[in-house]
Design a protein around this motif. Structure first.
Motif, PDB file in Angstrom:
ATOM      1  N   ARG A  86     -33.049-119.121  10.502  1.00 23.75           N
ATOM      2  CA  ARG A  86     -33.675-118.235   9.532  1.00 23.75           C
ATOM      3  C   ARG A  86     -33.026-116.857   9.638  1.00 23.75           C
ATOM      4  NH1 ARG A  86     -39.831-117.171  11.386  1.00 23.75           N
ATOM      5  NH2 ARG A  86     -39.767-116.234   9.309  1.00 23.75           N
ATOM      6  N   PRO A  87     -33.089-116.062   8.592  1.00 26.92           N
ATOM      7  CA  PRO A  87     -32.499-114.723   8.648  1.00 26.92           C
ATOM      8  C   PRO A  87     -33.173-113.881   9.723  1.00 26.92           C
ATOM      9  CG  PRO A  87     -32.954-115.348   6.379  1.00 26.92           C
ATOM     10  CD  PRO A  87     -33.602-116.389   7.247  1.00 26.92           C
ATOM     11  N   PRO A  88     -32.442-113.003  10.367  1.00 32.22           N
ATOM     12  CA  PRO A  88     -33.030-112.174  11.427  1.00 32.22           C
ATOM     13  C   PRO A  88     -33.968-111.121  10.848  1.00 32.22           C
ATOM     14  CG  PRO A  88     -30.787-111.472  10.985  1.00 32.22           C
ATOM     15  CD  PRO A  88     -31.010-112.701  10.156  1.00 32.22           C
ATOM     16  N   PRO A  89     -34.857-110.578  11.658  1.00 30.09           N
ATOM     17  CA  PRO A  89     -35.721-109.494  11.186  1.00 30.09           C
ATOM     18  C   PRO A  89     -34.897-108.249  10.854  1.00 30.09           C
ATOM     19  CG  PRO A  89     -36.553-110.451  13.231  1.00 30.09           C
ATOM     20  CD  PRO A  89     -35.178-110.991  13.036  1.00 30.09           C
ATOM     21  N   LEU A  90     -35.406-107.467   9.916  1.00 33.21           N
ATOM     22  CA  LEU A  90     -34.775-106.220   9.510  1.00 33.21           C
ATOM     23  C   LEU A  90     -35.755-105.079   9.758  1.00 33.21           C
ATOM     24  CD1 LEU A  90     -32.313-104.828   8.135  1.00 33.21           C
ATOM     25  CD2 LEU A  90     -33.550-105.082   5.981  1.00 33.21           C
ATOM     26  N   VAL A  91     -35.324-104.065  10.481  1.00 36.07           N
ATOM     27  CA  VAL A  91     -36.163-102.916  10.812  1.00 36.07           C
ATOM     28  C   VAL A  91     -35.474-101.650  10.315  1.00 36.07           C
ATOM     29  CG1 VAL A  91     -37.288-101.605  12.654  1.00 36.07           C
ATOM     30  CG2 VAL A  91     -37.086-104.095  12.833  1.00 36.07           C
ATOM     31  N   ALA A  92     -36.188-100.858   9.528  1.00 37.77           N
ATOM     32  CA  ALA A  92     -35.663 -99.593   9.015  1.00 37.77           C
ATOM     33  C   ALA A  92     -36.471 -98.448   9.609  1.00 37.77           C
ATOM     34  CB  ALA A  92     -35.724 -99.554   7.493  1.00 37.77           C
ATOM     35  N   ILE A  93     -35.768 -97.471  10.181  1.00 41.14           N
ATOM     36  CA  ILE A  93     -36.400 -96.272  10.747  1.00 41.14           C
ATOM     37  C   ILE A  93     -35.802 -95.085  10.005  1.00 41.14           C
ATOM     38  CG2 ILE A  93     -36.918 -95.004  12.851  1.00 41.14           C
ATOM     39  CD1 ILE A  93     -36.222 -97.489  14.445  1.00 41.14           C
TER      40      ILE A  93
END
Length: 373
Positions: free
Chosen positions: A187-194
């Motif tokens: 599955r696609p990896p998690p994406l985190v935006a800061i």
């Protein structure tokens, strides 16, 4: 009018402006302009926009000729800012382009869409910003699927599932009649935006929130955080399908928009409170900031430690910096020099073209190699 021109004017600025006007001689136009400019404007590049807005708003209606001359002079000084002010004031439509008798060479022309994609967000007018937001909402972010630790049953799988095989054999009196197989779940990896929302980043953050909203509604496992002087998790708010409703919800929970910035403290809190929850399975982190940490040696040391820990907690740490729009960019700020060696990639994020390039990079095969900056 200032809000429509792109200036971040909130309740705090309005209260400060009203208080300033109560302490001056209202009959003096220069005092009124200086008082409002000191309380409503936080960034140097917005001073000229404010001065033009003040002049156009308080122009004398009985002297249209003088007002038009003043508008022409202002346009000559700063075309981009003057265009924003004129559109915010609700003036007439832009003049039609002159007719061209000869057929132009299409190879030498640039479409309006291409110009918009390469235009800096800071130089856009109100109409161009609206068009840019619509263009950004159409961007998709397909991340390549990565293998996880989980397995699922699959008759054509390459892995023998011994547990499922023995369980099935109990139904046959202990005889193994069929070998169960499984495959690894991908599955696609998690994406985190800061994202930094301090005074120096407010203009870009407002537009980039539309990109983050579109990504949050297009895929799962997307986490978004905003920080100025404190860290705020807005993941749940951005999941609302209606962008305007989502941003209205964000405005109610973010208390430090267009204020100061404490990058090291924000990243340190993220590492302590959120990294274990959202940085699993090869997460990709987008750190959106200009890196202008204004603290002393202790804050810079804290920034270095927090950035280094964040880099080791995710698969890719991509720093998106609007300051890279300048061709002669040099890492002279202490904050920039501290963070630069600790990230995997350092990329610009100042126009639609840079966002498209980011999407293409994230969609390509991932690697830990650093890009030249």
């Amino acid at each position: 009018m200032l809000r429509r021109a792109g200036l971040p004017i909130g309740p705090a600025e309005i209260l400060a402006g009203a208080e300033a006007l109560s302490r001056i001689e209202l009959g003096d136009r220069q005092q009124a302009q200086a008082a409002l400019r000191a309380t409503l404007v936080h960034r140097r590049e917005h001073f000229e926009v404010f001065d033009q807005a003040f002049a156009l708003f308080w122009r004398a209606p009985s002297a249209p000729g003088e007002a038009e001359a003043g508008e022409v002079e202002l346009l000559d000084k700063a075309p981009a800012a003057a265009r924003r002010v004129s559109e915010a004031l609700g003036g007439g439509a832009s003049p039609a382009p002159p007719k061209v008798e000869a057929r132009p060479d299409m190879a030498l022309t640039v479409s309006a869409g291409e110009q918009l994609r390469k235009m800096d967000f800071e130089a856009m007018g109100a109409g161009e910003i609206a068009e840019a937001k619509r263009e950004i909402r159409r961007l998709a972010l397909p991340l390549a699927a990565r293998p996880t630790r989980r397995f699922r049953p699959n008759a054509a799988g390459r892995r023998t599932d011994l547990r499922a095989t023995l369980k099935e054999s109990l139904r046959q009196g202990g005889e193994v009649l069929d070998i169960r197989r499984s495959e690894r779940v991908v599955r696609p990896p998690p994406l985190v935006a800061i994202c930094d929302i301090s005074g120096s980043m407010a203009r870009y953050a407002q537009i980039l929130l539309h990109f983050l909203h579109a990504v949050s509604n297009d895929r799962d496992r997307v986490s978004t955080f905003l920080f100025g002087t404190r860290l705020t998790n807005i993941t749940r708010q951005l999941r609302h399908r209606d962008a305007e409703v989502a941003f209205e919800m964000v405005s109610h929970i973010v208390p430090d928009w267009s204020g100061g910035t404490r990058i090291g403290e924000a990243l340190d809190r993220f590492n302590r409170d959120w990294s274990r929850r959202v940085l699993g399975q090869g997460a990709v982190v987008l750190l959106i900031t200009d890196g202008l940490e204004r603290g002393g040696p202790e804050e810079l040391a804290r920034l270095a430690a927090a950035t280094d820990r964040l880099r080791h907690s995710c698969r890719r740490l991509i720093w998106l910096n609007p300051l890279l729009r300048y061709a002669g960019f040099q890492p002279k700020s202490q904050g920039v020099r501290t963070m630069l060696p600790l990230v995997h990639e350092h990329r610009p994020v100042h126009n639609i073209e840079s966002l498209r390039s980011l999407v293409e990079t994230l969609s390509a095969p991932q690697s830990r190699a650093r890009m030249p900056s």
